[in-house]
Motif scaffolding. Structure first.
Motif, PDB file in Angstrom:
ATOM      1  N   UNK A  92      -5.430 -17.295 -12.520  1.00 39.08           N
ATOM      2  CA  UNK A  92      -6.688 -17.580 -11.832  1.00 39.08           C
ATOM      3  C   UNK A  92      -6.470 -17.300 -10.346  1.00 39.08           C
ATOM      4  N   UNK A  93      -6.810 -16.081  -9.926  1.00 42.02           N
ATOM      5  CA  UNK A  93      -6.532 -15.635  -8.565  1.00 42.02           C
ATOM      6  C   UNK A  93      -7.187 -16.535  -7.518  1.00 42.02           C
ATOM      7  N   UNK A  94      -8.414 -16.960  -7.795  1.00 46.24           N
ATOM      8  CA  UNK A  94      -9.124 -17.807  -6.836  1.00 46.24           C
ATOM      9  C   UNK A  94      -8.382 -19.129  -6.633  1.00 46.24           C
ATOM     10  N   UNK A  95      -7.926 -19.721  -7.735  1.00 42.28           N
ATOM     11  CA  UNK A  95      -7.204 -20.995  -7.647  1.00 42.28           C
ATOM     12  C   UNK A  95      -5.873 -20.820  -6.925  1.00 42.28           C
ATOM     13  N   UNK A  96      -5.191 -19.716  -7.203  1.00 45.44           N
ATOM     14  CA  UNK A  96      -3.900 -19.474  -6.549  1.00 45.44           C
ATOM     15  C   UNK A  96      -4.096 -19.276  -5.054  1.00 45.44           C
ATOM     16  N   UNK A  97      -5.101 -18.493  -4.677  1.00 42.27           N
ATOM     17  CA  UNK A  97      -5.342 -18.267  -3.245  1.00 42.27           C
ATOM     18  C   UNK A  97      -5.660 -19.584  -2.524  1.00 42.27           C
ATOM     19  N   UNK A  98      -6.513 -20.407  -3.141  1.00 41.02           N
ATOM     20  CA  UNK A  98      -6.866 -21.678  -2.515  1.00 41.02           C
ATOM     21  C   UNK A  98      -5.640 -22.585  -2.402  1.00 41.02           C
ATOM     22  N   UNK A  99      -4.827 -22.643  -3.453  1.00 38.60           N
ATOM     23  CA  UNK A  99      -3.604 -23.444  -3.446  1.00 38.60           C
ATOM     24  C   UNK A  99      -2.680 -22.976  -2.326  1.00 38.60           C
ATOM     25  N   UNK A 100      -2.497 -21.652  -2.207  1.00 38.54           N
ATOM     26  CA  UNK A 100      -1.617 -21.101  -1.172  1.00 38.54           C
ATOM     27  C   UNK A 100      -2.132 -21.439   0.222  1.00 38.54           C
ATOM     28  N   UNK A 101      -3.436 -21.300   0.429  1.00 37.28           N
ATOM     29  CA  UNK A 101      -4.011 -21.629   1.734  1.00 37.28           C
ATOM     30  C   UNK A 101      -3.833 -23.109   2.053  1.00 37.28           C
TER      31      UNK A 101
END
Length: 108
Positions: A75-84
Motif C-alpha cells: 500500500x504505497x499511500x500508507x507507506x509514504x504516510x508512515x515514512x513521512x
C-alpha cells in the motif's frame, strides 16, 4: 554554468507547433495530447456536446481504471504516510525506495 531547457510542443496530429497539452478521459482511460489551438478547439467542440449532457464524476466510483495493487500487496499511500510521520525522506511519486519498504514491513 547556467543551463536553459526549452520544451517545444509538437501537435500530435499534424506535426505543427502545438500550443497546449490537452487531457481527457474516456472509459476509465486518461489521455494527454499536444495540440495547436485549432485542433484543441476542434477536440473541445467534439466532446463539448457530450460533456454538457454528462455529470461530473468524483473518480472513486464506477468502472475500474485498470490500476491494480502490485503483486506484493504494498500500500504505497500508507507507506509514504508512515515514512513521512517517521521523518524519512520518501519519493512523493513513483517507486518507493526499497529500504523504506523494508523498514515499513519490519515495523508492521
Amino acid at each position: 554554468m547556467a543551463r536553459k531547457t526549452v520544451i517545444i510542443l509538437e501537435d500530435d496530429l499534424d506535426g505543427s507547433e502545438a500550443s497546449e497539452e490537452v487531457q481527457f478521459a474516456i472509459d476509465g482511460t486518461e489521455y494527454e495530447i499536444d495540440l495547436n489551438e485549432e485542433h484543441a478547439d476542434e477536440l473541445r467542440q467534439a466532446l463539448g456536446r457530450f460533456a454538457n449532457a454528462a455529470r461530473k464524476s468524483s473518480g472513486g466510483r464506477g468502472r475500474p481504471t485498470g490500476r491494480r495493487a502490485p503483486a506484493g500487496g504494498i500500500d504505497a499511500k500508507a507507506i509514504r504516510q508512515w515514512a513521512l510521520d517517521k521523518g524519512l525522506q520518501v519519493n512523493s511519486r513513483g517507486r518507493i525506495q526499497a529500504d523504506i519498504v523494508e523498514q515499513y514491513q519490519a515495523a508492521h
